[in-house]
Design a protein around this motif. Structure first.
Motif, PDB file in Angstrom:
ATOM      1  N   VAL A  90      10.626  -1.882 -10.810  1.00  0.00           N
ATOM      2  CA  VAL A  90      10.765  -1.246 -12.121  1.00  0.00           C
ATOM      3  C   VAL A  90      11.476  -2.194 -13.082  1.00  0.00           C
ATOM      4  O   VAL A  90      11.067  -2.367 -14.235  1.00  0.00           O
ATOM      5  N   PHE A  91      12.547  -2.863 -12.597  1.00  0.00           N
ATOM      6  CA  PHE A  91      13.284  -3.815 -13.435  1.00  0.00           C
ATOM      7  C   PHE A  91      12.392  -4.991 -13.849  1.00  0.00           C
ATOM      8  O   PHE A  91      12.465  -5.477 -14.984  1.00  0.00           O
ATOM      9  N   LYS A  92      11.539  -5.437 -12.919  1.00  0.00           N
ATOM     10  CA  LYS A  92      10.678  -6.583 -13.208  1.00  0.00           C
ATOM     11  C   LYS A  92       9.624  -6.230 -14.263  1.00  0.00           C
ATOM     12  O   LYS A  92       9.324  -7.041 -15.144  1.00  0.00           O
ATOM     13  N   ARG A  93       9.068  -5.028 -14.154  1.00  0.00           N
ATOM     14  CA  ARG A  93       8.029  -4.616 -15.095  1.00  0.00           C
ATOM     15  C   ARG A  93       8.604  -4.089 -16.408  1.00  0.00           C
ATOM     16  O   ARG A  93       7.923  -4.098 -17.430  1.00  0.00           O
ATOM     17  N   ALA A  94       9.858  -3.617 -16.350  1.00  0.00           N
ATOM     18  CA  ALA A  94      10.495  -3.059 -17.555  1.00  0.00           C
ATOM     19  C   ALA A  94      11.974  -3.442 -17.549  1.00  0.00           C
ATOM     20  O   ALA A  94      12.828  -2.645 -17.162  1.00  0.00           O
ATOM     21  N   PRO A  95      12.306  -4.678 -17.943  1.00  0.00           N
ATOM     22  CA  PRO A  95      13.695  -5.154 -17.883  1.00  0.00           C
ATOM     23  C   PRO A  95      14.652  -4.358 -18.760  1.00  0.00           C
ATOM     24  O   PRO A  95      15.874  -4.460 -18.585  1.00  0.00           O
ATOM     25  N   GLU A  96      14.134  -3.561 -19.679  1.00  0.00           N
ATOM     26  CA  GLU A  96      15.006  -2.746 -20.532  1.00  0.00           C
ATOM     27  C   GLU A  96      15.611  -1.564 -19.786  1.00  0.00           C
ATOM     28  O   GLU A  96      16.547  -0.905 -20.279  1.00  0.00           O
ATOM     29  N   VAL A  97      15.113  -1.266 -18.578  1.00  0.00           N
ATOM     30  CA  VAL A  97      15.654  -0.167 -17.772  1.00  0.00           C
ATOM     31  C   VAL A  97      17.022  -0.564 -17.219  1.00  0.00           C
ATOM     32  O   VAL A  97      17.203  -1.673 -16.711  1.00  0.00           O
ATOM     33  N   ASN A  98      17.974   0.368 -17.292  1.00  0.00           N
ATOM     34  CA  ASN A  98      19.345   0.089 -16.863  1.00  0.00           C
ATOM     35  C   ASN A  98      19.626   0.459 -15.415  1.00  0.00           C
ATOM     36  O   ASN A  98      20.480  -0.143 -14.773  1.00  0.00           O
ATOM     37  N   PHE A  99      18.925   1.497 -14.891  1.00  0.00           N
ATOM     38  CA  PHE A  99      19.134   1.847 -13.486  1.00  0.00           C
ATOM     39  C   PHE A  99      17.909   2.561 -12.924  1.00  0.00           C
ATOM     40  O   PHE A  99      17.096   3.124 -13.663  1.00  0.00           O
ATOM     41  N   VAL A 100      17.805   2.518 -11.592  1.00  0.00           N
ATOM     42  CA  VAL A 100      16.691   3.123 -10.864  1.00  0.00           C
ATOM     43  C   VAL A 100      17.276   4.006  -9.768  1.00  0.00           C
ATOM     44  O   VAL A 100      18.070   3.537  -8.936  1.00  0.00           O
ATOM     45  N   VAL A 113      24.989   5.822 -13.886  1.00  0.00           N
ATOM     46  CA  VAL A 113      25.216   5.609 -15.314  1.00  0.00           C
ATOM     47  C   VAL A 113      26.410   4.690 -15.582  1.00  0.00           C
ATOM     48  O   VAL A 113      26.552   4.163 -16.688  1.00  0.00           O
ATOM     49  N   ARG A 114      27.239   4.485 -14.576  1.00  0.00           N
ATOM     50  CA  ARG A 114      28.446   3.682 -14.780  1.00  0.00           C
ATOM     51  C   ARG A 114      28.213   2.190 -14.523  1.00  0.00           C
ATOM     52  O   ARG A 114      29.043   1.366 -14.885  1.00  0.00           O
ATOM     53  N   LYS A 115      27.098   1.857 -13.871  1.00  0.00           N
ATOM     54  CA  LYS A 115      26.895   0.461 -13.460  1.00  0.00           C
ATOM     55  C   LYS A 115      25.519  -0.028 -13.897  1.00  0.00           C
ATOM     56  O   LYS A 115      24.494   0.553 -13.533  1.00  0.00           O
ATOM     57  N   ASP A 116      25.485  -1.100 -14.670  1.00  0.00           N
ATOM     58  CA  ASP A 116      24.208  -1.636 -15.146  1.00  0.00           C
ATOM     59  C   ASP A 116      23.398  -2.213 -13.992  1.00  0.00           C
ATOM     60  O   ASP A 116      23.950  -2.838 -13.074  1.00  0.00           O
ATOM     61  N   LYS A 117      22.117  -1.988 -14.024  1.00  0.00           N
ATOM     62  CA  LYS A 117      21.162  -2.424 -13.002  1.00  0.00           C
ATOM     63  C   LYS A 117      21.462  -1.807 -11.636  1.00  0.00           C
ATOM     64  O   LYS A 117      21.124  -2.364 -10.586  1.00  0.00           O
TER      65      LYS A 117
END
Length: 434
Positions: A90-100, A113-117
């Motif tokens: 998900v991060f690779k296809r949409a780097p604007e996403v903050n968490f999965v 929500v407290r930790k990026d990526k």
């Protein structure tokens, strides 16, 4: 000031309940309130489905749209089944996403929500005994999960790869949740699981009392304030006589049954690894109709499954003719990643599958027309739970017919006797019998 949360939920009722859990956790522990306006949100969540191909494609389209609309500094989180099977892709296809956050990891939303990526997609994670904070979108109806995961190995289905092994939620947690919901005004309880009537097969705590789904239905029906109980989805394989008799004889259990057929062909059912035959399905459905003449039966059907012949398809139409389902959810087969059926070499041509789907849906429309004619001037007890934008009140009869009337907002949350004056395929229109 509280922070603002915008959430989009794709897929099934279990996803709807997972979204409610996340909203409750974020409100109580991170001071978020839900907003319908994406441009004012501090956090945007997309709770995803991966059962069919279309919702997965929609996910990345939505991420792009949301990224353009969001305010500066707002976070985007991808949750649910697609998050489980795609993981860090998900991060690779949409780097604007903050968490999965995977479908089996809902209780970790405040960590996410407290930790990026942040990423957590463990399908073996056990949150069956986790007591979530309380929130419901509909004050008149309460969704309650009774199990997580799925032990079935249907060859077309990705769910076991996204929600993991089946574990039943302790009965005391379920009953307590039903009690709280009833105290807050919900008269209808909707029990959720991938295979609800397999409840009790496995608990995470070895000390849990022995209990099956029929026992659980009776326990929930004893909760003061609960007037109606619905559930989805039961599995035809586990529809033993005890289950059918409990369904028929417990007056609080609504007389609507979802029986996912998938195919009427015994050979295709074996290929799908459904565990039952055409004959078993018909035996259970027709016994149910005999025991409870007013029951409504809905189903799921896949057309164009690999290897489906014209004879196989005719078997499906034959089951439709014999059972006369009040509702069907029909789909053209689409290969899903991680599933055995995606590897089958005898895929049905798309054009053939499309024609069969149209034939099936046309047949169902004729069946519905026949059923609709029998409903004119009938009277139903209807529980009203929605005021629609056109001023109509909408609710469900005991056997799950959608009923609409012209009424007052103060009738919401009440059960009223309605006489049907204008029956349509998908909705019945009527008037109050005073």
């Amino acid at each position: 000031m509280s922070k603002k949360l915008y959430i989009e939920t794709l897929g099934c009722a279990m996803n709807t309940r997972d979204s409610e859990h996340m909203i409750a956790e974020l409100h109580d522990k991170e001071d978020y309130d839900v907003t319908p306006n994406i441009d004012e949100a501090d956090l945007i969540l997309i709770n995803t489905c991966s059962v069919r191909e279309k919702p997965v494609s929609k996910l990345f389209s939505e991420i792009g749209v949301f990224n353009k609309k969001k305010k500066e500094g707002a976070k985007i989180g991808v949750c649910g089944c697609t998050a489980s099977h795609l993981g860090d892709e998900v991060f690779k296809r949409a780097p604007e996403v903050n968490f999965v956050l995977g479908a089996r990891n809902v209780s970790k939303i405040t960590q996410a929500v407290r930790k990026d990526k942040f990423i957590s997609t463990d399908i073996d994670y056990d949150e069956s005994a986790y007591a979530f904070s309380e929130f419901r979108n509909n004050p008149y109806k309460a969704f309650i999960n009774i199990s997580i995961g799925c032990d079935k190995k249907c060859t077309y289905c990705i769910v076991p790869h996204t929600r993991g092994e089946e574990i039943s939620i302790p009965a005391d947690l379920i009953v307590n949740e039903a009690r709280k919901a009833a105290q807050n005004g919900a008269k209808e309880i909707f029990l959720l699981g991938q295979n609800v009537n397999n409840y009790g097969r496995r608990f995470s705590m070895s000390t849990h009392e022995k209990m099956d789904f029929s026992d659980l239905l009776n326990r929930v029906s004893e909760v003061e304030g609960v007037e109606r109980i619905r559930f989805t989805s039961p599995h035809p394989l586990h529809m033993d006589d005890k289950f059918l008799e409990t369904f028929v004889n417990n007056p609080k259990v609504c007389k609507s049954m979802h029986m996912p057929l998938q195919s009427g062909s015994t050979s295709l059912l074996e290929k799908m690894k459904r565990g039952y035959t055409k004959e078993w399905f018909l035996n259970r459905a027709l016994k149910l109709r005999a025991l409870c003449p007013d029951v409504s039966i809905s189903t799921d059907i896949i057309v164009g499954f690999p290897g489906e012949s014209e004879a196989d398809f005719q078997d499906t139409l034959d089951v439709m003719e014999q059972v006369k389902f009040e509702q069907i959810f029909s789909f053209k087969y689409s290969p899903r990643p991680l599933t055995k059926a995606a590897e089958f070499t005898d895929q049905v041509e798309s054009e053939v599958a499309s024609k069969r789907l149209q034939i099936l849906q046309d047949k169902q429309e004729k069946i519905l027309d026949e059923i609709s004619k029998t409903r004119l001037n009938k009277e139903y007890m209807v529980y009203f739970e929605e005021l629609r934008s056109n001023g109509m009140l909408a609710g469900k009869s005991d056997n799950n017919a959608l009923v609409q009337i012209k009424g007052k907002e103060e009738w919401l949350g009440k059960t009223m006797r309605i006489k049907i004056t204008n029956p349509k395929r998908l909705s019945l229109y009527g008037e109050v019998v005073f």
